[in-house]
Design a protein around this motif. Structure first.
Motif, PDB file in Angstrom:
ATOM      1  N   THR A   1       0.857  -1.444   0.362  1.00 38.59           N
ATOM      2  CA  THR A   1       0.007   0.180  -0.093  1.00 38.59           C
ATOM      3  C   THR A   1       0.966   1.428   0.411  1.00 38.59           C
ATOM      4  O   THR A   1       2.521   0.981  -0.263  1.00 38.59           O
ATOM      5  CB  THR A   1      -0.875   0.278   1.314  1.00 38.59           C
ATOM      6  N   ALA A   2       0.374   2.620   0.539  1.00 35.80           N
ATOM      7  CA  ALA A   2       0.494   3.552  -0.057  1.00 35.80           C
ATOM      8  C   ALA A   2       0.291   4.533   1.242  1.00 35.80           C
ATOM      9  O   ALA A   2      -0.907   4.775   1.458  1.00 35.80           O
ATOM     10  CB  ALA A   2       1.441   4.182  -1.238  1.00 35.80           C
ATOM     11  N   THR A   3       1.627   5.868   1.877  1.00 32.99           N
ATOM     12  CA  THR A   3       0.920   6.486   2.091  1.00 32.99           C
ATOM     13  C   THR A   3       0.390   7.735   1.047  1.00 32.99           C
ATOM     14  O   THR A   3       0.667   7.892  -0.054  1.00 32.99           O
ATOM     15  CB  THR A   3       2.021   7.656   3.149  1.00 32.99           C
ATOM     16  N   GLY A   4      -0.195   8.846   1.493  1.00 36.98           N
ATOM     17  CA  GLY A   4      -1.133  10.140   1.088  1.00 36.98           C
ATOM     18  C   GLY A   4      -2.263   9.025  -0.222  1.00 36.98           C
ATOM     19  O   GLY A   4      -3.026   8.868   0.047  1.00 36.98           O
TER      20      GLY A   4
ATOM     21  N   LEU B   1      -6.935  -4.338  -3.968  1.00 40.95           N
ATOM     22  CA  LEU B   1      -8.495  -3.749  -3.052  1.00 40.95           C
ATOM     23  C   LEU B   1      -8.011  -2.089  -3.093  1.00 40.95           C
ATOM     24  O   LEU B   1      -7.153  -1.945  -3.825  1.00 40.95           O
ATOM     25  CB  LEU B   1      -8.026  -3.555  -1.679  1.00 40.95           C
ATOM     26  N   ALA B   2      -9.661  -1.357  -4.106  1.00 39.64           N
ATOM     27  CA  ALA B   2      -9.236  -0.311  -4.298  1.00 39.64           C
ATOM     28  C   ALA B   2     -10.232   0.556  -3.613  1.00 39.64           C
ATOM     29  O   ALA B   2     -10.863   0.128  -3.474  1.00 39.64           O
ATOM     30  CB  ALA B   2      -9.216   0.178  -5.601  1.00 39.64           C
ATOM     31  N   ALA B   3      -9.389   2.112  -2.964  1.00 36.12           N
ATOM     32  CA  ALA B   3     -10.609   3.022  -2.364  1.00 36.12           C
ATOM     33  C   ALA B   3     -11.200   3.839  -3.603  1.00 36.12           C
ATOM     34  O   ALA B   3     -10.901   2.928  -5.265  1.00 36.12           O
ATOM     35  CB  ALA B   3     -10.121   4.002  -1.715  1.00 36.12           C
ATOM     36  N   ASP B   4     -12.585   3.825  -3.266  1.00 36.84           N
ATOM     37  CA  ASP B   4     -13.324   4.773  -4.602  1.00 36.84           C
ATOM     38  C   ASP B   4     -12.875   5.791  -5.037  1.00 36.84           C
ATOM     39  O   ASP B   4     -13.400   6.213  -6.275  1.00 36.84           O
ATOM     40  CB  ASP B   4     -14.416   5.014  -3.654  1.00 36.84           C
ATOM     41  N   SER B   5     -11.989   6.071  -4.473  1.00 34.43           N
ATOM     42  CA  SER B   5     -11.096   7.560  -5.188  1.00 34.43           C
ATOM     43  C   SER B   5      -9.897   7.238  -5.845  1.00 34.43           C
ATOM     44  O   SER B   5      -9.330   8.065  -7.152  1.00 34.43           O
ATOM     45  CB  SER B   5     -10.804   8.529  -3.627  1.00 34.43           C
ATOM     46  N   ALA B   6      -9.314   5.609  -5.957  1.00 32.56           N
ATOM     47  CA  ALA B   6      -8.012   5.240  -7.017  1.00 32.56           C
ATOM     48  C   ALA B   6      -8.652   5.463  -8.513  1.00 32.56           C
ATOM     49  O   ALA B   6     -10.189   5.541  -8.483  1.00 32.56           O
ATOM     50  CB  ALA B   6      -7.633   4.010  -5.939  1.00 32.56           C
ATOM     51  N   LYS B   7      -7.280   6.143  -9.349  1.00 31.11           N
ATOM     52  CA  LYS B   7      -7.312   5.934 -10.849  1.00 31.11           C
ATOM     53  C   LYS B   7      -6.233   5.064 -11.103  1.00 31.11           C
ATOM     54  O   LYS B   7      -5.410   4.632  -9.904  1.00 31.11           O
ATOM     55  CB  LYS B   7      -7.645   7.357 -10.796  1.00 31.11           C
ATOM     56  N   PHE B   8      -6.758   4.791 -12.082  1.00 29.07           N
ATOM     57  CA  PHE B   8      -5.911   3.066 -12.854  1.00 29.07           C
ATOM     58  C   PHE B   8      -5.681   4.439 -14.279  1.00 29.07           C
ATOM     59  O   PHE B   8      -6.536   4.458 -14.709  1.00 29.07           O
ATOM     60  CB  PHE B   8      -6.010   2.394 -13.130  1.00 29.07           C
ATOM     61  N   ILE B   9      -4.389   4.593 -14.697  1.00 30.24           N
ATOM     62  CA  ILE B   9      -4.372   4.936 -15.592  1.00 30.24           C
ATOM     63  C   ILE B   9      -2.828   4.371 -16.535  1.00 30.24           C
ATOM     64  O   ILE B   9      -1.319   4.597 -15.419  1.00 30.24           O
ATOM     65  CB  ILE B   9      -3.359   6.901 -15.251  1.00 30.24           C
TER      66      ILE B   9
ATOM     67  N   GLU C   1       5.995 -16.343  -3.004  1.00 35.12           N
ATOM     68  CA  GLU C   1       5.229 -17.681  -2.738  1.00 35.12           C
ATOM     69  C   GLU C   1       4.244 -17.254  -1.358  1.00 35.12           C
ATOM     70  O   GLU C   1       3.643 -18.175  -0.955  1.00 35.12           O
ATOM     71  CB  GLU C   1       6.353 -18.574  -2.001  1.00 35.12           C
ATOM     72  N   LYS C   2       4.090 -16.581  -1.200  1.00 38.37           N
ATOM     73  CA  LYS C   2       3.013 -15.530  -0.625  1.00 38.37           C
ATOM     74  C   LYS C   2       1.882 -15.006  -0.787  1.00 38.37           C
ATOM     75  O   LYS C   2       1.898 -13.873  -1.768  1.00 38.37           O
ATOM     76  CB  LYS C   2       3.022 -14.932   0.909  1.00 38.37           C
ATOM     77  N   PRO C   3       0.715 -14.674  -0.553  1.00 39.23           N
ATOM     78  CA  PRO C   3      -0.461 -14.440  -1.285  1.00 39.23           C
ATOM     79  C   PRO C   3      -0.320 -12.642  -1.707  1.00 39.23           C
ATOM     80  O   PRO C   3      -0.130 -12.329   0.399  1.00 39.23           O
ATOM     81  CB  PRO C   3      -1.858 -14.346  -0.817  1.00 39.23           C
ATOM     82  N   VAL C   4      -0.269 -11.729  -2.104  1.00 43.28           N
ATOM     83  CA  VAL C   4      -0.185 -10.389  -2.135  1.00 43.28           C
ATOM     84  C   VAL C   4      -0.781  -9.620  -2.288  1.00 43.28           C
ATOM     85  O   VAL C   4      -2.156  -9.926  -3.466  1.00 43.28           O
ATOM     86  CB  VAL C   4       1.214 -10.048  -3.140  1.00 43.28           C
ATOM     87  N   ILE C   5      -1.844  -8.922  -1.516  1.00 42.99           N
ATOM     88  CA  ILE C   5      -2.412  -7.956  -1.531  1.00 42.99           C
ATOM     89  C   ILE C   5      -2.402  -6.246  -2.152  1.00 42.99           C
ATOM     90  O   ILE C   5      -1.530  -6.026  -1.412  1.00 42.99           O
ATOM     91  CB  ILE C   5      -3.386  -8.461  -0.890  1.00 42.99           C
ATOM     92  N   ALA C   6      -3.331  -6.486  -3.045  1.00 42.62           N
ATOM     93  CA  ALA C   6      -2.671  -4.325  -3.044  1.00 42.62           C
ATOM     94  C   ALA C   6      -3.816  -3.590  -2.137  1.00 42.62           C
ATOM     95  O   ALA C   6      -4.633  -3.940  -2.786  1.00 42.62           O
ATOM     96  CB  ALA C   6      -2.834  -4.612  -4.717  1.00 42.62           C
ATOM     97  N   ALA C   7      -3.573  -2.678  -1.853  1.00 43.31           N
ATOM     98  CA  ALA C   7      -4.524  -1.794  -0.290  1.00 43.31           C
ATOM     99  C   ALA C   7      -4.560  -0.322  -1.894  1.00 43.31           C
ATOM    100  O   ALA C   7      -3.095   0.643  -1.406  1.00 43.31           O
ATOM    101  CB  ALA C   7      -4.181  -1.689   0.350  1.00 43.31           C
ATOM    102  N   VAL C   8      -5.380  -0.136  -2.356  1.00 42.45           N
ATOM    103  CA  VAL C   8      -4.599   0.832  -3.549  1.00 42.45           C
ATOM    104  C   VAL C   8      -5.348   2.090  -3.506  1.00 42.45           C
ATOM    105  O   VAL C   8      -6.527   2.530  -3.319  1.00 42.45           O
ATOM    106  CB  VAL C   8      -4.879   0.662  -5.099  1.00 42.45           C
TER     107      VAL C   8
END
Length: 285
Positions: free
Chosen positions: A72-75, A148-156, A122-129
């Motif tokens: 995941t990330a900050t900001g 998983l994505a916050a409803d404010s997230a965007k993919f470009i 070798e372990k499951p990886v979750i992205a918390a966008v």
């Protein structure tokens, strides 16, 4: 003549790796949390950060105490891609004369290694966008097993806006996730895709309010961390390989995975719990 002793805090400050503040890491309840922490740059990835991400993912694979990973990330940004403002992703300033093969080598040893580290973990990886995921940042998220994505997230797919070819495995990942024509639409136009639209296309597993993102990621990760870790690893390998193999090869790989998994403690526990009509207690072994 004696010098004044340094305090432990001063020594720690001098010896601390500055990358540690840019890629935060903690293990909690068998979950490895990897957090990009350059919010002022929308978490654009520097070469040092990339190497630290790869290091953490490699460690997660080999550490029996880690049974799931969250990235995941900050900001307000998840990851704006590779940091190109200070020079190329090799760390060289733009003025350095390019040598034939430099670009391919940079991509192979840089962005592709990072995406490969996620796919091969070798372990499951979750992205918390938590925010915008652009370019390599989008591919970092989409390489994860669950998104998983916050409803404010965007993919470009930002590459076309810069006159560039997608890297970081984008042309490999996207067609496998949403089909070639949808992938071309995203890559040809470079339009921002909302979290809701990404979920509709199948790029995102679930969209949640921003305040619920960490809780949902924690719930999912801790649920995975109590599961049969080796069975999950083998399942991940089978699914990731399935789109690149024929049926005969896929069936052979499935049979081999079953053979390997049946030798694990968790498989024995799972079968015993079923016959004894109780909840299994998996230990990740």
């Amino acid at each position: 003549m004696t010098s004044s002793p340094e305090t432990s805090a001063e020594k720690s400050a001098e010896s601390a790796d500055p990358v540690d503040s840019l890629v935060l890491h903690a293990t909690d309840n068998h979950v490895s949390w990897i957090t990009l922490n350059r919010p002022e740059a929308l978490n654009a990835i520097t070469p040092d950060q990339r190497e630290r991400l790869i290091q953490h993912l490699s460690h997660a694979s080999s550490d029996p105490d880690v049974r799931a990973v969250v990235i995941t990330a900050t900001g307000r940004g998840f990851c704006a891609g590779a940091d190109l403002r200070g020079g190329s992703s090799t760390g060289r300033p733009p003025a350095v004369e390019r040598v034939a093969g430099d670009v391919a080598r940079t991509i192979r040893l840089g962005a592709q290694r990072l995406i490969g580290a996620v796919l091969d973990c070798e372990k499951p990886v979750i992205a918390a966008v938590n925010g915008t995921a652009a370019g390599l940042g989008a591919h970092l998220a989409l390489a994860c097993d669950l998104v998983l994505a916050a409803d404010s997230a965007k993919f470009i797919e930002v590459f076309v806006r810069r006159g560039l070819v997608p890297d970081g495995g984008g042309a490999y990942l996207l067609p496998r996730l949403i089909g070639p024509q949808r992938a071309k639409e995203l890559m040809f136009f470079g339009d921002a895709l909302t979290a809701a639209d990404a979920a509709r296309l199948g790029l995102v597993n679930r969209v949640v309010p921003p305040d619920d993102l960490e809780k949902t990621a924690r719930d999912w990760a801790e649920r995975l961390a109590t599961g049969p870790t080796r069975a999950l690893a083998l399942t991940k390998q089978l699914v990731n390989a399935s789109l690149d193999t024929d049926r005969t090869t896929a069936f052979a790989a499935e049979a081999a995975a079953q053979e390997i998994n049946m030798s694990t403690t968790d498989a024995t526990e799972g079968v015993a719990a079923f016959t004894e009509r109780r909840t299994p207690h998996y230990r990740g072994r």
